[in-house]
Motif scaffolding. Structure first.
Motif, PDB file in Angstrom:
ATOM      1  N   ILE A 460       6.575   1.051 -14.774  1.00  0.00           N
ATOM      2  CA  ILE A 460       6.248   2.396 -15.274  1.00  0.00           C
ATOM      3  C   ILE A 460       4.737   2.618 -15.247  1.00  0.00           C
ATOM      4  O   ILE A 460       4.249   3.659 -14.765  1.00  0.00           O
ATOM      5  N   LEU A 461       3.968   1.643 -15.733  1.00  0.00           N
ATOM      6  CA  LEU A 461       2.518   1.790 -15.757  1.00  0.00           C
ATOM      7  C   LEU A 461       1.942   1.835 -14.346  1.00  0.00           C
ATOM      8  O   LEU A 461       0.965   2.558 -14.089  1.00  0.00           O
ATOM      9  N   GLU A 462       2.538   1.100 -13.440  1.00  0.00           N
ATOM     10  CA  GLU A 462       2.084   1.144 -12.052  1.00  0.00           C
ATOM     11  C   GLU A 462       2.288   2.533 -11.458  1.00  0.00           C
ATOM     12  O   GLU A 462       1.420   3.077 -10.758  1.00  0.00           O
ATOM     13  N   LEU A 463       3.455   3.136 -11.746  1.00  0.00           N
ATOM     14  CA  LEU A 463       3.707   4.497 -11.269  1.00  0.00           C
ATOM     15  C   LEU A 463       2.767   5.498 -11.938  1.00  0.00           C
ATOM     16  O   LEU A 463       2.302   6.447 -11.299  1.00  0.00           O
ATOM     17  N   MET A 464       2.498   5.276 -13.210  1.00  0.00           N
ATOM     18  CA  MET A 464       1.634   6.201 -13.933  1.00  0.00           C
ATOM     19  C   MET A 464       0.218   6.211 -13.369  1.00  0.00           C
ATOM     20  O   MET A 464      -0.414   7.260 -13.257  1.00  0.00           O
ATOM     21  N   THR A 465      -0.300   5.052 -13.028  1.00  0.00           N
ATOM     22  CA  THR A 465      -1.690   4.960 -12.594  1.00  0.00           C
ATOM     23  C   THR A 465      -1.874   5.199 -11.099  1.00  0.00           C
ATOM     24  O   THR A 465      -2.890   5.744 -10.684  1.00  0.00           O
ATOM     25  N   ASN A 466      -0.886   4.835 -10.298  1.00  0.00           N
ATOM     26  CA  ASN A 466      -1.040   4.942  -8.849  1.00  0.00           C
ATOM     27  C   ASN A 466      -0.170   6.009  -8.207  1.00  0.00           C
ATOM     28  O   ASN A 466      -0.458   6.459  -7.102  1.00  0.00           O
ATOM     29  N   GLY A 467       0.894   6.430  -8.906  1.00  0.00           N
ATOM     30  CA  GLY A 467       1.804   7.404  -8.298  1.00  0.00           C
ATOM     31  C   GLY A 467       1.448   8.845  -8.578  1.00  0.00           C
ATOM     32  O   GLY A 467       1.917   9.756  -7.914  1.00  0.00           O
ATOM     33  N   GLY A 468       0.611   9.065  -9.602  1.00  0.00           N
ATOM     34  CA  GLY A 468       0.292  10.438  -9.973  1.00  0.00           C
ATOM     35  C   GLY A 468      -0.846  11.009  -9.152  1.00  0.00           C
ATOM     36  O   GLY A 468      -1.464  10.366  -8.308  1.00  0.00           O
ATOM     37  N   GLU A 469      -1.152  12.252  -9.407  1.00  0.00           N
ATOM     38  CA  GLU A 469      -2.212  12.936  -8.692  1.00  0.00           C
ATOM     39  C   GLU A 469      -3.584  12.429  -9.099  1.00  0.00           C
ATOM     40  O   GLU A 469      -4.556  12.576  -8.380  1.00  0.00           O
ATOM     41  N   ASN A 470      -3.679  11.830 -10.293  1.00  0.00           N
ATOM     42  CA  ASN A 470      -4.964  11.352 -10.798  1.00  0.00           C
ATOM     43  C   ASN A 470      -5.226   9.905 -10.425  1.00  0.00           C
ATOM     44  O   ASN A 470      -6.011   9.226 -11.064  1.00  0.00           O
ATOM     45  N   SER A 471      -4.514   9.405  -9.404  1.00  0.00           N
ATOM     46  CA  SER A 471      -4.668   8.000  -9.057  1.00  0.00           C
ATOM     47  C   SER A 471      -6.063   7.735  -8.523  1.00  0.00           C
ATOM     48  O   SER A 471      -6.690   8.573  -7.897  1.00  0.00           O
ATOM     49  N   GLY A 472      -6.548   6.540  -8.740  1.00  0.00           N
ATOM     50  CA  GLY A 472      -7.886   6.154  -8.305  1.00  0.00           C
ATOM     51  C   GLY A 472      -8.398   5.037  -9.185  1.00  0.00           C
ATOM     52  O   GLY A 472      -8.152   5.024 -10.384  1.00  0.00           O
ATOM     53  N   SER A 473      -9.095   4.096  -8.593  1.00  0.00           N
ATOM     54  CA  SER A 473      -9.550   2.950  -9.365  1.00  0.00           C
ATOM     55  C   SER A 473     -10.558   3.330 -10.432  1.00  0.00           C
ATOM     56  O   SER A 473     -10.662   2.686 -11.459  1.00  0.00           O
ATOM     57  N   GLU A 474     -11.320   4.418 -10.185  1.00  0.00           N
ATOM     58  CA  GLU A 474     -12.334   4.783 -11.155  1.00  0.00           C
ATOM     59  C   GLU A 474     -11.773   5.577 -12.318  1.00  0.00           C
ATOM     60  O   GLU A 474     -12.476   5.864 -13.279  1.00  0.00           O
ATOM     61  N   SER A 475     -10.516   5.970 -12.260  1.00  0.00           N
ATOM     62  CA  SER A 475      -9.965   6.809 -13.331  1.00  0.00           C
ATOM     63  C   SER A 475      -8.657   6.239 -13.856  1.00  0.00           C
ATOM     64  O   SER A 475      -7.717   6.961 -14.111  1.00  0.00           O
ATOM     65  N   LYS A 476      -8.601   4.892 -13.983  1.00  0.00           N
ATOM     66  CA  LYS A 476      -7.369   4.269 -14.476  1.00  0.00           C
ATOM     67  C   LYS A 476      -7.040   4.726 -15.885  1.00  0.00           C
ATOM     68  O   LYS A 476      -5.917   5.122 -16.182  1.00  0.00           O
ATOM     69  N   LEU A 477      -8.023   4.670 -16.755  1.00  0.00           N
ATOM     70  CA  LEU A 477      -7.766   5.014 -18.152  1.00  0.00           C
ATOM     71  C   LEU A 477      -7.567   6.501 -18.339  1.00  0.00           C
ATOM     72  O   LEU A 477      -6.808   6.929 -19.203  1.00  0.00           O
ATOM     73  N   LEU A 478      -8.256   7.319 -17.523  1.00  0.00           N
ATOM     74  CA  LEU A 478      -8.163   8.761 -17.705  1.00  0.00           C
ATOM     75  C   LEU A 478      -6.780   9.280 -17.389  1.00  0.00           C
ATOM     76  O   LEU A 478      -6.365  10.325 -17.889  1.00  0.00           O
ATOM     77  N   SER A 479      -6.014   8.548 -16.549  1.00  0.00           N
ATOM     78  CA  SER A 479      -4.687   9.031 -16.160  1.00  0.00           C
ATOM     79  C   SER A 479      -3.673   8.886 -17.289  1.00  0.00           C
ATOM     80  O   SER A 479      -2.659   9.577 -17.295  1.00  0.00           O
ATOM     81  N   ILE A 480      -3.893   7.958 -18.222  1.00  0.00           N
ATOM     82  CA  ILE A 480      -2.964   7.773 -19.346  1.00  0.00           C
ATOM     83  C   ILE A 480      -3.777   7.789 -20.641  1.00  0.00           C
ATOM     84  O   ILE A 480      -4.232   6.736 -21.098  1.00  0.00           O
ATOM     85  N   PRO A 481      -3.986   8.938 -21.224  1.00  0.00           N
ATOM     86  CA  PRO A 481      -4.746   8.979 -22.482  1.00  0.00           C
ATOM     87  C   PRO A 481      -4.010   8.223 -23.592  1.00  0.00           C
ATOM     88  O   PRO A 481      -2.785   8.201 -23.647  1.00  0.00           O
ATOM     89  N   ASP A 482      -4.780   7.595 -24.438  1.00  0.00           N
ATOM     90  CA  ASP A 482      -4.258   6.885 -25.616  1.00  0.00           C
ATOM     91  C   ASP A 482      -3.326   5.732 -25.255  1.00  0.00           C
ATOM     92  O   ASP A 482      -2.537   5.295 -26.099  1.00  0.00           O
ATOM     93  N   LEU A 483      -3.432   5.232 -24.028  1.00  0.00           N
ATOM     94  CA  LEU A 483      -2.541   4.130 -23.650  1.00  0.00           C
ATOM     95  C   LEU A 483      -2.903   2.849 -24.394  1.00  0.00           C
ATOM     96  O   LEU A 483      -2.029   2.177 -24.939  1.00  0.00           O
ATOM     97  N   ILE A 484      -4.193   2.507 -24.421  1.00  0.00           N
ATOM     98  CA  ILE A 484      -4.604   1.243 -25.036  1.00  0.00           C
ATOM     99  C   ILE A 484      -4.266   1.202 -26.522  1.00  0.00           C
ATOM    100  O   ILE A 484      -3.682   0.210 -27.001  1.00  0.00           O
ATOM    101  N   PRO A 485      -4.541   2.239 -27.297  1.00  0.00           N
ATOM    102  CA  PRO A 485      -4.115   2.206 -28.705  1.00  0.00           C
ATOM    103  C   PRO A 485      -2.611   2.083 -28.866  1.00  0.00           C
ATOM    104  O   PRO A 485      -2.130   1.385 -29.769  1.00  0.00           O
TER     105      PRO A 485
END
Length: 845
Positions: A460-485
């Motif tokens: 699921i996280l792989e699809l979230m970070t790489n499958g969406g329109e916001n994919s990119g190595s420089e914007s990993k965290l920006l694609s899933i807000p509040d993921l780390i908490p």
């Protein structure tokens, strides 16, 4: 009033002690009649069997004159008797069982049904013998008055039908079935006939089914009892697959249409489910003209008018919508979608969207049905995405997705968590629209929901970070807000619960985070947390999961400072920890490091700290180390890690000589044999370099020796010309000179091969020879039987420069040490002879 409690110390004086014993004896006397009343002598006599009887004779005796419990025991042991002596069992035991079953109770009947099935599955006899001996007994007990017994024998019969030949089925089962299915027979007999008919449909050709079975099917579908109609309706799926498409359209479908309009709700439910399961066998005309009107009639009825079908309808709605997708008009498509939306919120709100104030007045049974309906809607949500097209998800289904993820009932949210991965795959580039729901489910108060979601969390996280329109190595965290908490909250909730398996599973899945989250965030938010779990958690599987995940984080961390800090903490807090439990976990961590990292990395940082544990005061640590030593040795390469191999050999010798624990010593000896059989990998490149260096050295030595010989020969020729007279004893002195040179060369070679580091030069023989028992084979060049003991200082970790100077011989044996001593003695003798020859020269001169 409160009871008065007297606190006093018990007096264990001799007088009082005898008083206590007398009281205890009185209690035993009181209990004796109770014990004796359990079995009378007559009952014990009846239960006693002669021990000299064989198994077959004992079984026959117990079936003839024993009690019911003994007869049940014999029936349960029937498969074992068939394995031991099938002929005698069939001849003597089985007829007795057949007689007893006529009057047997429920327990023996159920046991017999299971035993007969076991004999069939184990193939103790041929199928012909089985049908001849067992089939009649099965058929006789099918119509037992107890429904549970009848169903047990029916399950056995259905399994037997799969193995029987067609002719036996036709004569023994099909022909009697015609009379058993008549209205004059009992209800139980007709229900059994329905299930047998469904089973027989796959055993015969279509023309036999049409001529002999389909008339029975029509008769049972029109039975006066709704239980029989329901049972036969559920068998129509098997009948349709047996007769083929044409007969299904002309015979089975009309029966289904009639049963779908039956007055009994259970019959209508069975007809609806059978229609859905047979959609693939109907052509487009049948679907549009026959099936679709029936489905519409089910869906258009008021919910409370036919509430019994709602649960089944919600469960099959996804399959139904996709099966009829090609024949829907846009209006019908929208109508079925609206129907799904209503079911998704059933019991929560009315059509106008306001909360239903009458929800509290609903019965408990009705509320359970509504929860089941919404749970089924969650189960079918991926199918409904396909139905509306993923491009229209946000417009058509997102509101329903939000409601199901926030449903007040745990089973609904649990089902959504299970299907979340399928939803994410279907949305593909639009997966960013469900980020918030992922965070919501990660923070769900129920650990069951979290456990269901974690199963596919890496995907699921792989699809979230790489499958969406916001994919990119420089914007990993920006694609899933509040993921780390959300991830840290989920781990802490699992850690504080009693469900350690969920915590273990979560930690295992968190190993995917280096692909999702930047390295610095991993280091500060997760890596140290894993180390804390290893040090403080009390559950071994959780600690191991945390250790492996920590190693994965270390593997993907490219900052050398952070790496060295973590390595230092592992060695100091685990490997050198005060608790032996931490030192055991250090060995587990080292095992994961050997699995995930290169061999050179392990040898560089962890090889010597692991060997330090040979000094551990706890036997369990030393024992675990011994089990790990073969893996440790497999990381070495020769000649690069030659000094580490020598350290390993020293540790093994130390364990063999000084180990006092018997269990550890046994494992050490076993490990020595395993290490002896292992082959060390060779670093070909390094070996080639050393070979070239050695060749260069040998060439230089040969050149020098050749030059020296040339000078010596020139000098000897000059002397030969200048000396005209022969000197007495010159020949002996010349030979002595040659021997002197030869002894020097031998001595230099001996010392060069036996050079020892000063720190390891104090070598004593092992004081306890018995401790070396079993160490009969060399361990990768350790020598045949070298039992040496070293001081603790010889084992401590050395710097790279010092360790590089250590040069142990490949075979350290006492024989080599004695050889060196002999060579020294020989050198002394030769030097003495040389001095004598010089004196002779002087005297002669």
């Amino acid at each position: 009033m409160h009871p008065i409690i007297f606190f006093s110390k018990m007096d264990f004086s001799q007088s009082n002690l005898f008083g206590y014993i007398e009281d205890l004896q009185e209690l035993t006397i009181i209990e004796r009649p109770v014990r004796r009343s359990l079995k009378t002598p007559e009952e014990i006599e009846r239960l006693t069997v002669d021990e000299e009887l064989s198994d077959i004779e004992r079984a026959v005796y117990l079936l003839s004159s024993g009690q019911d419990i003994q007869g049940t025991s014999v029936v349960a042991n029937l498969p074992a008797l068939m394995r031991q002596n099938p002929a005698e069992t069939l001849r003597r035991v089985l007829p007795k069982i057949r007689e007893v079953l006529h009057v047997a109770g429920v327990e023996m009947q159920l046991t017999a049904a299971v035993s007969f099935l076991t004999v069939l599955q184990e193939e103790s006899v041929s199928i012909h013998t089985y049908s001849h001996s067992f089939l009649h007994i099965i058929l006789q007990n099918l119509e037992h008055r107890d429904a549970g017994v009848s169903n047990a024998w029916l399950e056995t019969l259905l399994a037997v039908i799969e193995a029987l030949p067609k002719e036996t089925i036709r004569h023994e089962i099909l022909n009697p079935l015609v009379s058993k299915a008549q209205l004059s027979q009992t209800l139980q007999s007709r229900l059994v006939s329905c299930k047998i008919v469904g089973k027989l449909a796959n055993k015969f050709e279509a023309h036999i089914i049409k001529r002999e079975i389909l008339p029975l099917v029509k008769s049972l579908c029109q039975d006066v009892e709704y239980e029989v109609r329901t049972c036969m309706c559920r068998q129509l799926e098997h009948i349709a697959k047996g007769v083929g498409t044409e007969l299904t359209k002309t015979v089975v479908l009309p029966e289904l249409v009639e049963l779908a309009r039956d007055e009994g709700s259970s019959v209508r439910l069975a007809a609806f489910e059978t229609l859905v399961n047979l959609l693939d066998m109907f052509d487009a005309d049948d679907r549009s003209q026959t099936v679709l009107p029936l489905v519409k009639s089910f869906c258009e009825k008021p919910f409370k008018a036919d509430e019994s079908i709602l649960v089944s309808l919600s469960f099959h709605l996804g399959k139904l919508c996709n099966g009829l997708y090609g024949i829907f008009t846009p209006e019908q498509h929208l109508r079925f979608l609206d129907f799904y939306k209503k079911l998704s919120t059933l019991g929560l709100q009315q059509e106008n969207g306001h909360n239903d104030n009458q929800l509290q007045l609903q019965t408990l049974e009705q509320e359970k049905k509504y929860i089941s309906v919404r749970k089924n809607c969650a189960y079918n949500f991926p199918a409904m995405i396909v139905f509306v097209d993923p491009k229209n998800f946000h417009l058509e289904l997102y509101s329903i997705f939000f409601c199901l993820c926030h449903d007040p009932e745990v089973p609904v949210r649990y089902t959504m968590a299970i299907s979340f991965y399928e939803v994410a795959k279907l949305l593909n580039s639009g997966v960013y629209t469900i980020h918030k729901e992922l965070v919501t489910l990660l923070q769900d108060e129920s650990l069951e929901v979290l456990d269901a979601l974690v199963g596919h969390l890496p995907e699921i996280l792989e699809l979230m970070t790489n499958g969406g329109e916001n994919s990119g190595s420089e914007s990993k965290l920006l694609s899933i807000p509040d993921l780390i908490p959300a991830l840290t909250t989920a781990e802490q909730r699992a850690a504080t619960s009693l469900k350690w398996r969920t915590h273990e599973k979560l930690l295992q899945k968190y190993a995917c985070l280096p692909h999702i989250i930047p390295s610095d965030q991993i280091y500060y938010r997760f890596l140290h947390r894993m180390l804390t779990i290893i040090l403080t958690n009390n559950v071994l599987p959780v600690q191991k999961a945390a250790a492996r995940t920590l190693c994965v984080y270390l593997r993907y961390n490219r900052k050398q400072e952070q790496r060295h800090e973590v390595i230092q903490k592992l060695i100091e807090q685990l490997g050198q920890g005060k608790s032996y439990w931490n030192r055991l976990r250090f060995l587990d961590t080292c095992e994961f490091i050997m699995e995930l990292f290169s061999k050179s990395f392990f040898c560089k940082y962890f090889f010597l700290p692991v060997l330090e544990l040979t000094h551990d005061p706890v036997a369990n640590v030393r024992m675990k180390l011994c089990y790990l030593l073969p893996k440790v040795k497999s990381t070495l390469k020769i000649p690069t890690d030659k000094h580490l191999l020598q350290q390993l050999e020293l540790c093994i010798r130390k364990l063999l000589c000084q180990e006092k624990d018997k269990d550890v010593l046994t494992i050490v000896k076993r490990t020595v044999l395993e290490l002896d059989r292992m082959e060390i990998s060779v670093d070909a490149e390094q070996l080639e370099k050393e070979k070239q260096q050695n060749e260069g050295r040998s060439t230089n030595i040969n050149d020098k020796m050749f030059e020296k010989k040339r000078r010596d020969s020139k000098t000897s020729s000059v002397l030969a010309k200048s000396i005209t007279l022969s000197v007495p004893g010159s020949s002996s002195s010349t030979s002595a000179g040659k021997e002197d040179k030869k002894s020097k060369l031998v001595r230099s070679q001996s010392f060069s091969t036996q050079a020892l580091h000063p720190k390891y030069s104090n070598i004593d023989k092992c004081p306890n020879k018995s401790s070396a028992t079993g160490y009969t084979s060399s361990v990768s060049g350790m020598g045949k039987s070298c039992m040496l003991s070293f001081s603790d200082d010889s084992f401590r970790t050395h710097s790279t420069g010092n360790s590089g100077n250590v040069a142990f011989p490949s075979s350290c044996s006492s024989r080599n040490l004695f050889n060196s001593a002999d060579q020294k003695n020989n050198g002394n003798k030769e030097s003495q002879s040389r001095k004598m020859s010089i004196k002779n020269r002087k005297s002669n001169s």
